[in-house]
Design an enzyme around this catalytic site. Sequence first.
Site, short mmCIF file in Angstrom:
data_model
loop_
_atom_site.label_atom_id
_atom_site.label_comp_id
_atom_site.label_asym_id
_atom_site.label_seq_id
_atom_site.Cartn_x
_atom_site.Cartn_y
_atom_site.Cartn_z
N ASP A 13 16.76 -2.22 -48.61
CA ASP A 13 18.15 -2.59 -48.90
C ASP A 13 18.51 -2.47 -50.38
OD1 ASP A 13 18.37 -3.20 -46.21
OD2 ASP A 13 17.82 -5.30 -46.52
N LYS A 16 19.80 2.65 -50.93
CA LYS A 16 19.40 4.04 -50.70
C LYS A 16 20.53 4.84 -50.08
CE LYS A 16 16.05 2.50 -48.16
NZ LYS A 16 16.15 1.05 -48.49
N GLY A 40 19.14 -0.01 -42.19
CA GLY A 40 20.60 -0.08 -42.18
C GLY A 40 21.05 0.43 -43.54
N HIS A 41 21.58 1.63 -43.58
CA HIS A 41 21.98 2.25 -44.86
C HIS A 41 23.50 2.28 -44.92
CE1 HIS A 41 17.85 4.48 -45.19
NE2 HIS A 41 17.75 3.16 -45.10
N GLN A 221 13.41 1.62 -45.65
CA GLN A 221 12.65 0.45 -46.15
C GLN A 221 12.33 0.66 -47.64
OE1 GLN A 221 11.36 1.90 -42.83
NE2 GLN A 221 13.12 0.73 -42.20
P1 GDP Z 1 19.82 0.52 -48.12
O1 GDP Z 1 19.18 0.02 -46.88
O2 GDP Z 1 18.85 0.71 -49.23
O3 GDP Z 1 20.67 1.74 -47.90
O4 GDP Z 1 20.80 -0.65 -48.61
P2 GDP Z 1 21.80 -1.51 -47.67
O5 GDP Z 1 22.94 -0.66 -47.29
O6 GDP Z 1 21.05 -2.18 -46.58
O7 GDP Z 1 22.22 -2.65 -48.67
C1 GDP Z 1 22.85 -2.41 -49.88
C2 GDP Z 1 24.20 -3.14 -49.87
O8 GDP Z 1 24.71 -3.19 -51.18
C3 GDP Z 1 25.26 -2.45 -49.05
O9 GDP Z 1 26.12 -3.40 -48.51
C4 GDP Z 1 25.97 -1.58 -50.08
O10 GDP Z 1 27.32 -1.30 -49.71
C5 GDP Z 1 25.94 -2.49 -51.28
N1 GDP Z 1 25.89 -1.81 -52.58
C6 GDP Z 1 25.23 -0.67 -52.94
N2 GDP Z 1 25.34 -0.47 -54.26
C7 GDP Z 1 26.08 -1.48 -54.75
C8 GDP Z 1 26.52 -1.84 -56.06
O11 GDP Z 1 26.23 -1.20 -57.05
N3 GDP Z 1 27.26 -3.00 -56.17
C9 GDP Z 1 27.58 -3.77 -55.11
N4 GDP Z 1 28.28 -4.86 -55.32
N5 GDP Z 1 27.19 -3.45 -53.86
C10 GDP Z 1 26.44 -2.34 -53.69
P1 IMO Z 2 16.37 -0.30 -45.06
O1 IMO Z 2 16.03 1.14 -44.79
C1 IMO Z 2 14.90 -4.37 -45.45
C2 IMO Z 2 11.55 -5.51 -42.87
C3 IMO Z 2 11.84 -6.56 -41.81
C4 IMO Z 2 10.47 -7.23 -41.77
C5 IMO Z 2 9.52 -6.06 -41.91
C6 IMO Z 2 9.00 -5.50 -40.61
O2 IMO Z 2 17.73 -0.70 -44.65
O3 IMO Z 2 16.04 -0.65 -46.48
P2 IMO Z 2 10.13 -4.00 -38.71
O4 IMO Z 2 11.33 -4.24 -37.86
O5 IMO Z 2 10.22 -2.77 -39.55
O6 IMO Z 2 8.85 -4.07 -37.95
O7 IMO Z 2 10.08 -5.27 -39.72
O8 IMO Z 2 10.24 -5.05 -42.60
N1 IMO Z 2 12.47 -4.34 -42.84
C7 IMO Z 2 13.44 -4.11 -43.71
N2 IMO Z 2 13.89 -4.88 -44.73
N3 IMO Z 2 15.44 -3.15 -45.23
C8 IMO Z 2 14.98 -2.36 -44.23
O9 IMO Z 2 15.40 -1.10 -44.07
C9 IMO Z 2 13.97 -2.87 -43.40
N4 IMO Z 2 13.32 -2.38 -42.32
C10 IMO Z 2 12.39 -3.27 -42.00
O10 IMO Z 2 12.85 -7.44 -42.23
O11 IMO Z 2 10.29 -8.05 -42.90
MG MG Z 3 19.35 -1.56 -45.53
#
Ligand code: GDP
Ligand code: IMO
Ligand code: MG
Length: 426
Positions: A13, A16, A40-41, A221
């Site tokens: 999270d 990416k 979840g991207h 991840q």
């Molecule tokens: P990922 O799994 O690495 O793609 O990241 P996620 O999408 O799960 O979580 C990142 C969250 O931060 C999302 O809700 C993005 O919309 C938000 N986000 C990304 N970059 C920024 C930033 O620079 N500032 C803020 N406030 N939110 C951001």
């Molecule tokens: P993105 O790509 C954050 C974590 C779960 C748990 C561990 C194992 O959005 O960054 P799993 O379901 O993979 O067997 O869970 O890994 N986890 C993540 N945490 N971002 C993710 O993906 C994750 N995918 C798995 O919360 O701790």
């Molecule tokens: Mg994510």
Amino acid sequence: MPAVVVVGAQWGDEGKGKVVDLYARYADLIVRYAGGANAGHTLVVKGEKLVLHLLPSGILHEGKRCLIASGTVIDPAVLLEEIDAVEARGVNTHDRVFLADRAHVVLPLHPILDGIREQGTGALGTTRRGIGPCYEDKVARRGVRIGDLLRPETLRARVSALYHHHAPFLAAAGVTAPDLEQTLSTMLRMGERLAPRIVDGTPLVSEALTAKQNVLLEGAQGALLDVDHGTYPFVTSSHAAAGGASVGAGIGPTRIDSVVGIAKAYATRVGDGPFPTELFGDEGDALRTAGAEFGATTGRPRRCGFFDAVALRRAAQVSGLDLIAVTKLDVLSGLPRLRICVAYEVEGERRDAEPYDGLGDVTPIYEDLPGFEGDLSSARRVEDLPTNARRYLARLEELVGVAIGPVSVGADREATADLADPFDLQ
Ligand code: GDP
Ligand code: IMO
Ligand code: MG
């Protein structure tokens, strides 16, 4: 033949999705190399949010091809739903979204197994998407692959053997197994829909590289959730670190040119496991609210804490980071002091480089820097940022030992400072 890996440098999270969407303008092919719908991207374009679980984050760039590669595990129902959702937004996916025939299938049985395990004593706080059980079946050589969806006889043999294998465990847990015939008919139907997209992944990526196309390899991840190099056993079941890009995309490591790590300006984690800089109470709540830190897949509140430079140094080693993109710097605006964990204290001794697992009690050693204020979201160059924000970034760079490139200052695609073509890194 430039191939660039984008990898999470913390516990997932990190942002990416946003960075891959930004880099996709420089790429010809975007490849998701590991994980499944546990990811979840999030992409935000002109205020409109899109959360992707399986589709590569280059999907909004019409002319670009996207591959979900062999290293992933694909729940066909989730994928079809996602394809329908982006199509409904006017995005064409035909002739540009492909699946590797060697990727494994997450069957209806897998989330059930995941859920049962999560109720037991070994619970890890997984996403319950069936990811662990699917990778286990893969490694045990009894898995079902995407290519099998096109071969009814093979599919029947494999799924029934798999269901037979897991039947005693389900029975012992008092859980009804999914119906075999129903699983088979659903899988065959979904296989028919996916058939035009199912390809041999290796030649697709390899030939693109030979034709001097730019290939962006998207991780899921983060390095500290990697099954080998993360905080075991509180990890996911795949090779989330940059090394997974070679195996997962089916290309040799010699073909990868550079690796960009994504790190938040602070730290978060969902699920269980070590997190030395975690904040509890009001401080943690404040960061969670400011950063909207709720899981993009499960909606769970993310644990929040200070930036951990020890963890980042580890991620940089494990993934061979050439550059770091820092995200969510805007979230720290208004904090009177910025804390960075520079080392750990373990049993009274200072440790500058220490993996987390097996450590027992770890006390972070902090360094404080003065905070900054104001809305950063219009900064397009790092030099536009407040002085203290730049000092913070400079210190992170120094502590981690890797150059910082782009800095994200808001969720929207546009809210990015110092964006540059990652294919020019070498
Ligand atoms: P990922 O799994 O690495 O793609 O990241 P996620 O999408 O799960 O979580 C990142 C969250 O931060 C999302 O809700 C993005 O919309 C938000 N986000 C990304 N970059 C920024 C930033 O620079 N500032 C803020 N406030 N939110 C951001
Ligand atoms: P993105 O790509 C954050 C974590 C779960 C748990 C561990 C194992 O959005 O960054 P799993 O379901 O993979 O067997 O869970 O890994 N986890 C993540 N945490 N971002 C993710 O993906 C994750 N995918 C798995 O919360 O701790
Ligand atoms: Mg994510």
